[in-house]
Write a protein that holds these residues in place. Structure first.
Motif, PDB file in Angstrom:
ATOM      1  N   ARG A 165       0.863  -1.189   0.000  1.00 47.24           N
ATOM      2  CA  ARG A 165       0.000   0.000   0.000  1.00 47.24           C
ATOM      3  C   ARG A 165       0.889   1.225   0.000  1.00 47.24           C
ATOM      4  N   THR A 166       0.358   2.323  -0.534  1.00 48.64           N
ATOM      5  CA  THR A 166       1.111   3.574  -0.538  1.00 48.64           C
ATOM      6  C   THR A 166       0.209   4.731  -0.141  1.00 48.64           C
ATOM      7  N   GLY A 167       0.796   5.684   0.573  1.00 52.23           N
ATOM      8  CA  GLY A 167       0.099   6.912   0.927  1.00 52.23           C
ATOM      9  C   GLY A 167       0.421   8.044  -0.030  1.00 52.23           C
ATOM     10  N   ALA A 168       1.152   7.757  -1.107  1.00 56.28           N
ATOM     11  CA  ALA A 168       1.485   8.792  -2.081  1.00 56.28           C
ATOM     12  C   ALA A 168       0.208   9.407  -2.653  1.00 56.28           C
ATOM     13  N   MET A 169       0.170  10.728  -2.733  1.00 58.30           N
ATOM     14  CA  MET A 169      -0.996  11.410  -3.288  1.00 58.30           C
ATOM     15  C   MET A 169      -0.843  11.543  -4.801  1.00 58.30           C
ATOM     16  N   VAL A 170      -1.813  10.991  -5.523  1.00 53.41           N
ATOM     17  CA  VAL A 170      -1.793  11.038  -6.987  1.00 53.41           C
ATOM     18  C   VAL A 170      -3.149  11.513  -7.490  1.00 53.41           C
ATOM     19  N   SER A 171      -3.147  12.083  -8.682  1.00 51.06           N
ATOM     20  CA  SER A 171      -4.363  12.604  -9.306  1.00 51.06           C
ATOM     21  C   SER A 171      -4.650  11.847 -10.592  1.00 51.06           C
ATOM     22  N   TRP A 172      -5.906  11.872 -10.996  1.00 55.97           N
ATOM     23  CA  TRP A 172      -6.289  11.221 -12.258  1.00 55.97           C
ATOM     24  C   TRP A 172      -5.559  11.813 -13.454  1.00 55.97           C
ATOM     25  N   VAL A 173      -5.154  13.085 -13.406  1.00 49.42           N
ATOM     26  CA  VAL A 173      -4.398  13.637 -14.533  1.00 49.42           C
ATOM     27  C   VAL A 173      -3.014  13.007 -14.625  1.00 49.42           C
ATOM     28  N   ASP A 174      -2.582  12.325 -13.566  1.00 48.54           N
ATOM     29  CA  ASP A 174      -1.268  11.674 -13.561  1.00 48.54           C
ATOM     30  C   ASP A 174      -1.275  10.308 -14.250  1.00 48.54           C
ATOM     31  N   ILE A 175      -2.450   9.776 -14.530  1.00 49.55           N
ATOM     32  CA  ILE A 175      -2.514   8.416 -15.076  1.00 49.55           C
ATOM     33  C   ILE A 175      -1.953   8.363 -16.486  1.00 49.55           C
ATOM     34  N   LEU A 176      -2.350   9.285 -17.348  1.00 47.10           N
ATOM     35  CA  LEU A 176      -1.847   9.271 -18.737  1.00 47.10           C
ATOM     36  C   LEU A 176      -0.313   9.304 -18.769  1.00 47.10           C
ATOM     37  N   PRO A 177       0.342  10.265 -18.126  1.00 44.33           N
ATOM     38  CA  PRO A 177       1.811  10.270 -18.191  1.00 44.33           C
ATOM     39  C   PRO A 177       2.459   9.072 -17.520  1.00 44.33           C
ATOM     40  N   THR A 178       1.795   8.493 -16.527  1.00 46.45           N
ATOM     41  CA  THR A 178       2.354   7.304 -15.872  1.00 46.45           C
ATOM     42  C   THR A 178       2.346   6.110 -16.817  1.00 46.45           C
ATOM     43  N   LEU A 179       1.229   5.892 -17.474  1.00 44.94           N
ATOM     44  CA  LEU A 179       1.147   4.784 -18.434  1.00 44.94           C
ATOM     45  C   LEU A 179       2.127   4.998 -19.584  1.00 44.94           C
ATOM     46  N   TYR A 180       2.244   6.243 -20.023  1.00 47.50           N
ATOM     47  CA  TYR A 180       3.161   6.564 -21.114  1.00 47.50           C
ATOM     48  C   TYR A 180       4.606   6.326 -20.684  1.00 47.50           C
ATOM     49  N   ALA A 181       4.939   6.712 -19.466  1.00 45.15           N
ATOM     50  CA  ALA A 181       6.294   6.493 -18.957  1.00 45.15           C
ATOM     51  C   ALA A 181       6.613   5.012 -18.820  1.00 45.15           C
ATOM     52  N   ALA A 182       5.580   4.194 -18.569  1.00 45.23           N
ATOM     53  CA  ALA A 182       5.796   2.749 -18.439  1.00 45.23           C
ATOM     54  C   ALA A 182       6.279   2.117 -19.740  1.00 45.23           C
ATOM     55  N   THR A 183       6.098   2.811 -20.868  1.00 45.46           N
ATOM     56  CA  THR A 183       6.584   2.316 -22.156  1.00 45.46           C
ATOM     57  C   THR A 183       8.022   2.741 -22.424  1.00 45.46           C
ATOM     58  N   GLY A 184       8.611   3.508 -21.488  1.00 39.65           N
ATOM     59  CA  GLY A 184       9.972   3.992 -21.669  1.00 39.65           C
ATOM     60  C   GLY A 184      10.059   5.385 -22.249  1.00 39.65           C
ATOM     61  N   GLN A 185       8.911   6.017 -22.461  1.00 36.87           N
ATOM     62  CA  GLN A 185       8.875   7.358 -23.033  1.00 36.87           C
ATOM     63  C   GLN A 185       8.908   8.432 -21.940  1.00 36.87           C
ATOM     64  N   THR A 186       9.274   9.639 -22.337  1.00 33.13           N
ATOM     65  CA  THR A 186       9.243  10.784 -21.434  1.00 33.13           C
ATOM     66  C   THR A 186       7.951  11.557 -21.656  1.00 33.13           C
ATOM     67  N   PRO A 187       7.103  11.661 -20.656  1.00 36.52           N
ATOM     68  CA  PRO A 187       5.833  12.369 -20.829  1.00 36.52           C
ATOM     69  C   PRO A 187       6.046  13.846 -21.116  1.00 36.52           C
ATOM     70  N   PRO A 188       5.122  14.471 -21.829  1.00 40.86           N
ATOM     71  CA  PRO A 188       5.266  15.906 -22.121  1.00 40.86           C
ATOM     72  C   PRO A 188       5.118  16.739 -20.859  1.00 40.86           C
ATOM     73  N   GLU A 189       5.861  17.830 -20.791  1.00 40.25           N
ATOM     74  CA  GLU A 189       5.774  18.727 -19.640  1.00 40.25           C
ATOM     75  C   GLU A 189       4.612  19.701 -19.765  1.00 40.25           C
ATOM     76  N   SER A 190       3.974  19.738 -20.934  1.00 39.68           N
ATOM     77  CA  SER A 190       2.912  20.709 -21.185  1.00 39.68           C
ATOM     78  C   SER A 190       1.581  20.325 -20.554  1.00 39.68           C
ATOM     79  N   ILE A 191       1.453  19.096 -20.084  1.00 38.54           N
ATOM     80  CA  ILE A 191       0.199  18.684 -19.453  1.00 38.54           C
ATOM     81  C   ILE A 191       0.301  18.852 -17.938  1.00 38.54           C
ATOM     82  N   ASP A 192      -0.848  18.774 -17.265  1.00 36.50           N
ATOM     83  CA  ASP A 192      -0.872  18.950 -15.810  1.00 36.50           C
ATOM     84  C   ASP A 192      -0.405  17.699 -15.071  1.00 36.50           C
ATOM     85  N   GLY A 193      -0.597  16.536 -15.686  1.00 35.08           N
ATOM     86  CA  GLY A 193      -0.240  15.290 -15.031  1.00 35.08           C
ATOM     87  C   GLY A 193       1.246  15.051 -14.966  1.00 35.08           C
ATOM     88  N   LYS A 194       1.665  14.370 -13.898  1.00 39.11           N
ATOM     89  CA  LYS A 194       3.064  14.000 -13.694  1.00 39.11           C
ATOM     90  C   LYS A 194       3.138  12.505 -13.401  1.00 39.11           C
TER      91      LYS A 194
END
Length: 448
Positions: free
Chosen positions: A272-301
């Motif tokens: 379990r984790t107490g890390a605070m994450v937002s739904w806008v973070d899901i897109l860049p997280t999935l994208y990063a899982a492919t080895g890519q660098t997510p764009p900085e222009s979006i709100d998600g991290k």
């Protein structure tokens, strides 16, 4: 010009195939209107969700995951763009993000993925507009979607890596008959008024949660049976359920969401984790899982380092917004939440808060029973009034008051904290270009 030999072309093809084989498959299962605490994984003692528990034992459970907005269309638009509502254009419910914004399917199609959607992923008929290669069974409560998704996955023959979104309509209303839920066994939440109608309605809601949990287990099992272990599986919900102080509000029952992630070999089991994450973070997280660098222009991290155990925290604050749902809850609100504190700003406290809850006439309506009890019971009257009338500002110490019952905004002892969070929200709203628009026709309290 030199001709490229067939051997070189074949080598390029092999390299391309190897890269494709290295890319993880991604499966996301979305539930609809599910309050986090209404599951045994998150502490419910009278509602068992065995598949959520089983899946959690194979991966990471998030205790502080939050949506961007507690209504369907804005929440899903934030997920599929990585942008908050003010920046993607989908602010009130039933609205859509601007056409020119790059959406989640395009990010993965650029990498050679097949990107497919079954069920309620976007907001119903909006789903195909996001650019999925295939989008099916997205109509209102088109409940064949889950079975059809599994059937499609079983028959799939493509060797492309896959991103598959499966969205159930449960536990969104209308709730089904409570066939195997005993209303007498239900623990009524602190925010509810105790009436027989409340108990009967919650039994139906629990039945819908059980259906969602069963479908979750079916999709999870087929995903790994068909796609193998190099599959990142994510389960979460678009916001809380259609209960007072849940959906359409910025209290935790509206914005805090279940989230479970599984990826054998990458995500440790039964954590379990107490890390605070937002739904806008899901897109860049999935994208990063492919080895890519997510764009900085979006709100998600990307919170991939949290998934892989490299970090234990992610955000220090979560921002959420709500504008309205047609002419229901025309009540623009904004909030900032830290681990301990929640600050809510109600932009127009002169408006009356109303919702489908108040007007619901489907099987076992319960709101009228609350209003009736409020005529003679002081505590019932307090809850009814609190749901429909709010002050300009609310401040809660979530450590001492996790149910957000004691508003500290007027307490001099907490003036410094109030000012700090006010300033934090002000800065964020300015950064977002938030115009504080009113959508729909509000009800004025003085007109009542």
């Amino acid at each position: 010009m030199h001709r490229i030999s067939l051997a070189v072309l074949a080598l390029f093809a092999l390299v391309g195939s190897a890269r494709a084989a290295d890319l993880p498959n991604i499966v996301v299962f979305l539930s609809d209107d599910h309050t986090l605490t209404d599951s045994s994984l998150y502490g419910s003692t009278d509602l068992k969700t065995p598949n959520m528990e089983r899946i959690a034992k194979q991966g990471l459970t998030f205790d502080r995951a939050f949506v961007a907005s507690p209504s369907c269309a804005p929440s899903r638009a934030a997920l599929l763009t990585g942008l908050m509502p003010s920046r993607n254009g989908a602010e009130p419910n039933h609205s859509r993000p601007r056409a020119e914004i790059k959406k989640l399917p395009a990010y993965f199609q650029d990498l050679g993925y097949e990107v497919v959607s079954f069920g309620k992923v976007g907001h119903y008929a909006q789903t195909p507009e996001y650019g999925f290669d295939l989008a099916k069974h997205f109509k209102y409560h088109e409940d064949i979607a889950i079975g059809e998704a599994i059937k499609w996955l079983k028959a799939r023959e493509s060797d492309k890596p896959l991103v598959l979104f499966v969205g159930t309509n449960w536990p969104h209303v209308p709730w089904p008959e409570a066939k195997d839920i005993d209303p007498k066994s239900i623990k009524i939440p602190l925010t509810h008024v105790h009436t027989p109608q409340t108990r009967a309605a919650r039994a139906r809601y629990y039945q819908a949660v059980k259906t969602m949990d069963r479908e979750l287990g079916e999709v999870f099992d087929e995903a790994y049976a068909k796609l193998g272990e190099n599959t990142l599986f994510l389960h979460t919900s678009d916001h809380g359920a259609q209960w007072p102080f849940g959906k359409w509000t910025l209290y935790d029952d509206g914005i805090r969401t279940p989230m479970i992630a599984v990826w054998p070999g990458h995500i440790a089991a039964d954590k379990r984790t107490g890390a605070m994450v937002s739904w806008v973070d899901i897109l860049p997280t999935l994208y990063a899982a492919t080895g890519q660098t997510p764009p900085e222009s979006i709100d998600g991290k990307s919170f991939l380092p949290v998934l892989e155990g490299e970090q234990t925290d992610h955000r220090d604050a979560i921002f959420t917004v709500h504008s309205g749902d047609g002419n229901n809850n025309v009540y623009p609100t904004r909030s900032v939440r830290t681990e301990r504190w929640k600050y809510i700003r109600n932009l127009h406290p002169e408006f009356k808060f109303s919702s489908h809850v108040v007007r619901e006439k489907r099987p076992v309506p319960y709101w009228d029973s609350w209003v009736k009890k409020a005529e003679t019971v002081k505590e019932a009257a307090r809850k009814v009034k609190r749901y429909t009338q709010r002050p300009a500002e609310e401040l809660y110490d979530l450590e001492a008051d996790p149910m957000e019952q004691n508003n500290l905004a007027l307490d001099p002892e907490h003036a410094e904290k109030l000012n700090q969070l006010r300033g934090k929200l002000d800065a964020w709203m300015k950064e977002q270009g938030d115009q504080e628009k009113i959508y729909g026709e509000p009800i004025l309290l003085e007109s009542e």
